[in-house]
Design a protein around this motif. Sequence first.
Motif, PDB file in Angstrom:
ATOM      1  N   PHE A 249     -30.704  14.810   9.132  1.00  0.00           N
ATOM      2  CA  PHE A 249     -29.468  14.720   8.343  1.00  0.00           C
ATOM      3  C   PHE A 249     -28.510  13.711   8.973  1.00  0.00           C
ATOM      4  O   PHE A 249     -27.858  12.938   8.279  1.00  0.00           O
ATOM      5  N   LYS A 253     -28.017  11.007   6.431  1.00  0.00           N
ATOM      6  CA  LYS A 253     -26.746  11.408   5.806  1.00  0.00           C
ATOM      7  C   LYS A 253     -26.921  11.716   4.310  1.00  0.00           C
ATOM      8  O   LYS A 253     -27.856  12.402   3.950  1.00  0.00           O
ATOM      9  N   GLU A 254     -26.019  11.172   3.503  1.00  0.00           N
ATOM     10  CA  GLU A 254     -26.053  11.543   2.073  1.00  0.00           C
ATOM     11  C   GLU A 254     -27.197  10.883   1.304  1.00  0.00           C
ATOM     12  O   GLU A 254     -27.296  11.063   0.090  1.00  0.00           O
ATOM     13  N   ASN A 255     -28.036  10.118   1.993  1.00  0.00           N
ATOM     14  CA  ASN A 255     -29.235   9.659   1.296  1.00  0.00           C
ATOM     15  C   ASN A 255     -30.098  10.858   0.928  1.00  0.00           C
ATOM     16  O   ASN A 255     -30.900  10.803   0.003  1.00  0.00           O
ATOM     17  N   PHE A 257     -30.417  14.042  -0.935  1.00  0.00           N
ATOM     18  CA  PHE A 257     -29.621  14.655  -2.006  1.00  0.00           C
ATOM     19  C   PHE A 257     -29.914  16.142  -2.160  1.00  0.00           C
ATOM     20  O   PHE A 257     -29.167  16.855  -2.819  1.00  0.00           O
ATOM     21  N   ASP A 409     -28.671   8.817  -9.296  1.00  0.00           N
ATOM     22  CA  ASP A 409     -28.274   8.651  -7.897  1.00  0.00           C
ATOM     23  C   ASP A 409     -27.033   7.768  -7.779  1.00  0.00           C
ATOM     24  O   ASP A 409     -26.186   7.967  -6.917  1.00  0.00           O
ATOM     25  N   ARG A 412     -24.307  10.065  -8.515  1.00  0.00           N
ATOM     26  CA  ARG A 412     -24.115  10.988  -7.383  1.00  0.00           C
ATOM     27  C   ARG A 412     -23.333  10.310  -6.268  1.00  0.00           C
ATOM     28  O   ARG A 412     -22.385  10.860  -5.710  1.00  0.00           O
ATOM     29  N   ARG A 413     -23.737   9.074  -5.961  1.00  0.00           N
ATOM     30  CA  ARG A 413     -23.064   8.354  -4.867  1.00  0.00           C
ATOM     31  C   ARG A 413     -21.609   8.078  -5.223  1.00  0.00           C
ATOM     32  O   ARG A 413     -20.730   8.132  -4.369  1.00  0.00           O
ATOM     33  N   LEU A 416     -19.607  11.105  -4.720  1.00  0.00           N
ATOM     34  CA  LEU A 416     -19.402  11.389  -3.290  1.00  0.00           C
ATOM     35  C   LEU A 416     -18.650  10.266  -2.580  1.00  0.00           C
ATOM     36  O   LEU A 416     -18.548  10.252  -1.354  1.00  0.00           O
ATOM     37  N   LEU A 418     -19.613   7.211  -2.103  1.00  0.00           N
ATOM     38  CA  LEU A 418     -20.495   6.455  -1.204  1.00  0.00           C
ATOM     39  C   LEU A 418     -20.808   5.115  -1.841  1.00  0.00           C
ATOM     40  O   LEU A 418     -20.856   5.003  -3.064  1.00  0.00           O
TER      41      LEU A 418
END
Length: 432
Positions: A249, A253-255, A257, A409, A412-413, A416, A418
């Motif tokens: 993690f 990181k946030e890669n 999901f 995605d 999603r990013r 977040l 990102l």
Amino acid sequence: MKLSQKPKIEIIAIGSELLSPFQEDTNSGYIAQRLNDLGMEVSFNTIVGDDRINLLQAVKTAIHRSELIIATGGLGPTQDDITREVFSEALGRKLVFNKDILREIEKRFKQRRLSMPEINKKQAFILEGAKALKNKNGTAPGILLDTEKKTIVLLPGPPHELIPMFEEYIFPLLSKSQTIHIHRKVLKVASLTESKVESLISDLYPQYPECEVSILAYPGQIEIHLKSRSGTGMSQAEKNVFLLEEEIFQKLKENIFSSTGEELEEVVGRLLVDQKKTLAVAESCTGGLLSSRLTNVPGSSNYFLLGVVAYSNQAKTNLLGVPSSLLEKHGAVSPQTARAMALGIRKMSKADYGIGITGIAGPSGGSAQKPVGLVYISLAEGNRAEVTKNIFPGNRNIVKFQSTQKAMDLLRRSLLNLAPQGYSSTNNLEET
Ligand code: ATP
């Protein structure tokens, strides 16, 4: 049932239909999964047709090399159901008539106001010294033969008969022999390649020798499978996986999901609900697949406002307000069109986010400049729109699926906060 520390386990799926493209052998996967739940692994899995000589060979081989053999199928009353007879021959054990089983079979027929055909009598024979396992959902009883060195389990083929019998009789017996605990975890990653994931985390592997790591690539998604086994109980196995998971993690990181089995559409759905945001999508080459996936999630009506499949140029203009001059100048598959579709659908639906997808799913329609697999995806928020260019490998269905993965995605990013990953962004477009 007494199994050794690491028993050789073999599953034999019996039935000619399982060797055809029409019937998949799902029983073996189910049994393997349940054995894995107990920390047991399958050493061999054979599929054999209803052929006496081939089955005899497979059974003899299994008896020679395996300690626990679980066979499914071929216990029915018809001529091609030969499992009982073949095991009897391979083991050198007689088949003996069991009147209690016959009574059970007769009872089943009576309940349906039918008389039992003569051929069903065959099902009342079981291996000498074995125990009959009652089948509440069919006529074929199971057979459990437990000897000093080997355990043999014969179960009927239909999954709705096999599963309850496995759960009622076999799983509890096996759990008494459980010595190893296995814990598994799957981390799902989007927008990074398999080799990128591997290069980011492979230096961790030697530090966690008690964990097995496998990286599996699926269209638009990479999965990191972590597995740890422990002889001292489940909590040790869980701890082993948890420590490596934490480190992964930190690297990815946030890669990542999902670490709980959630699919991308569920993750974006949850984020949209949490942030009280709404979404509308305009699809061309994905033909509604994105809308379909998003609306597969229960509760999606809280955030999914509108989906339009605008395949033709005319539809893009009439329904989404994509100027025909723009389509003429840049083409339907262009960053400009994707952007105009995202902005158009967002404006029209008054959603917080708009997604526009246009591309060439193939197999025809590609050119040197615009190859098959080229897909532009745009995400609009307010009056701003980001466009990404992707070239997806694979056939038409895979290109469509990967497009929806990327689109979700990207969203999603954004939810977040990102930066987009793995995309070549074409943000600075000529204004239309
Ligand atoms: P029954 O007498 O109740 O039919 P059986 O043991 O003789 O039991 P089979 O005749 O071998 O069972 O299989 C019946 C059906 O069960 C098959 O046509 C297939 O649909 C399903 N089936 C059998 N084996 C499997 C398997 N390994 N995986 C999934 N389905 C299976």
